[in-house]
Design an enzyme around this catalytic site. Sequence first.
Site, PDB file in Angstrom:
ATOM      1  N   HIS A  70       0.806  -1.222   0.000  1.00 49.01           N
ATOM      2  CA  HIS A  70       0.000   0.000   0.000  1.00 49.01           C
ATOM      3  C   HIS A  70       0.842   1.277   0.000  1.00 49.01           C
ATOM      4  CE1 HIS A  70      -3.245  -2.690   0.660  1.00 49.01           C
ATOM      5  NE2 HIS A  70      -3.127  -2.801   1.963  1.00 49.01           N
ATOM      6  N   LYS A 115      -0.196  -1.263  13.701  1.00 52.29           N
ATOM      7  CA  LYS A 115      -1.425  -1.794  14.284  1.00 52.29           C
ATOM      8  C   LYS A 115      -1.470  -1.438  15.765  1.00 52.29           C
ATOM      9  CE  LYS A 115      -2.153  -5.683  11.140  1.00 52.29           C
ATOM     10  NZ  LYS A 115      -3.463  -5.179  10.698  1.00 52.29           N
TER      11      LYS A 115
END
Length: 462
Positions: free
Chosen positions: A236, A320
């Site tokens: 990404h 995360k």
Amino acid sequence: MGRIRRDPFVLVLFGATGDLAKRKLYSALFRLVRSKKISRDFKVVGIARSTLTDAHFRRIVFESTNFKCNNQFLKKFFYQRVDMHEPGGLDHVESYLKQLKADYAGNIIFYLSLHPMLFENALTQLMHSGLFAFDDESRIAFEKPFGMDAASCKTLNTLILEQGSEEKVYRIDHYLNYKMVRNILAVRFSNHFFEKIWNKDFIDHVQIIANEKIGLEGRNAYFGDSGVLKDMFQTHLLQLASLVGIEEPDSLKREDLSKSKVDFLKNITLDETCFLVKGQYHGFCKDLGTDSSIETCMGLKLFVDNERWRGVPFYFKSGKGLDEKVTRIYIRLKKSDSKIFKKGVLPNSILITISGDEGVSVRFNVYHSFKDDMLEPVFMSFLENKDLRKKHAHPYDRLLYRVIRFDNKGFVTGEEAEACWAVYEQVMRALDSPRLVYYYPGSKGPSELFSLMRADGRRWLV
């Protein structure tokens, strides 16, 4: 290869009981059917290692759509147990799939939502059996990442090109189907005042940020041996950076856009000031169920050695278990050298928000509202209307629709995939170390990320 809008089709979904299928694919397919964007004459064959009946599989699909789909939709779903770890795993369903392919005039899609280490085995079996061929209507989609490393990526590309071409291969990066990601090129190249300052003479630095609040969320098997560098940076974030950094392509055709991206990626370089920070949130090993040195957060500084960007650092941050879910591109311009305005002058900036409050915001200076001898920053913003945003297709709706419609725009080419892996391996060779730093879930990440930015005289946007 033109197709009419509502052709009947078969979707063979490998990894049908996996996290991505349950979170994204079944809901996307249901929305496409409900909105009448695709034919209602279709079948889905779910393939996975679990032993399930059709009824059990349909229950999984029903729950995955938040109990919204009806029996008419669910009756399209069928299940076959296949272990793709085995070289001949497809043998016992080959005749079944060939009959389906014949029944649907060859219009069959093989969607590999699998661990990337299984791609080569799946691709080899599908091609050798004739289920996937380059001279019919079959096509194949690969979830990211495409391969486990540069070597396996190249092996997969070689297998494909030995038999045919890129036309029927869909390497997925769902970020490319976000509306604001597609708008990056429009912002840059259709607006004269942006493109003229989009270079090293005016830009101080670029930040590419993709933060998530969630932890593993059921992705133990994949994330446990990949980490955020492979999961986010290699896919990404490099795709976002390439859209920010490329030279204007000759056209928006897939091959022209890909050529510009690859040229940009090949110019990414490092110097002695570059850094890589790898962090792990406290409790990750407990979530994973085993000890692990895999990173759940990363910060990285790179450069691009070409005429447009030489000397401008590109910073990447992703993780995360952070304090907010947001994907943003922050482009900070150099400070004004005005002789008459010095006090309170802040550098201009351009902020592109991909997820969150999607839009583009530009910061500039005006006179302070109450102090005539001072300036203050204000923002000129385009924000997606929330009501309109609800009507826009989800990224997975859009990419699944394109695969069904034989439209390969918005997918990664083989050259791009290899170039991204080359950047990843360049970074790991030059900067990787076994050292992990730790941070608490719900924080902004490890403190080392912020101290290194301060040493550069800059700060992270988030």
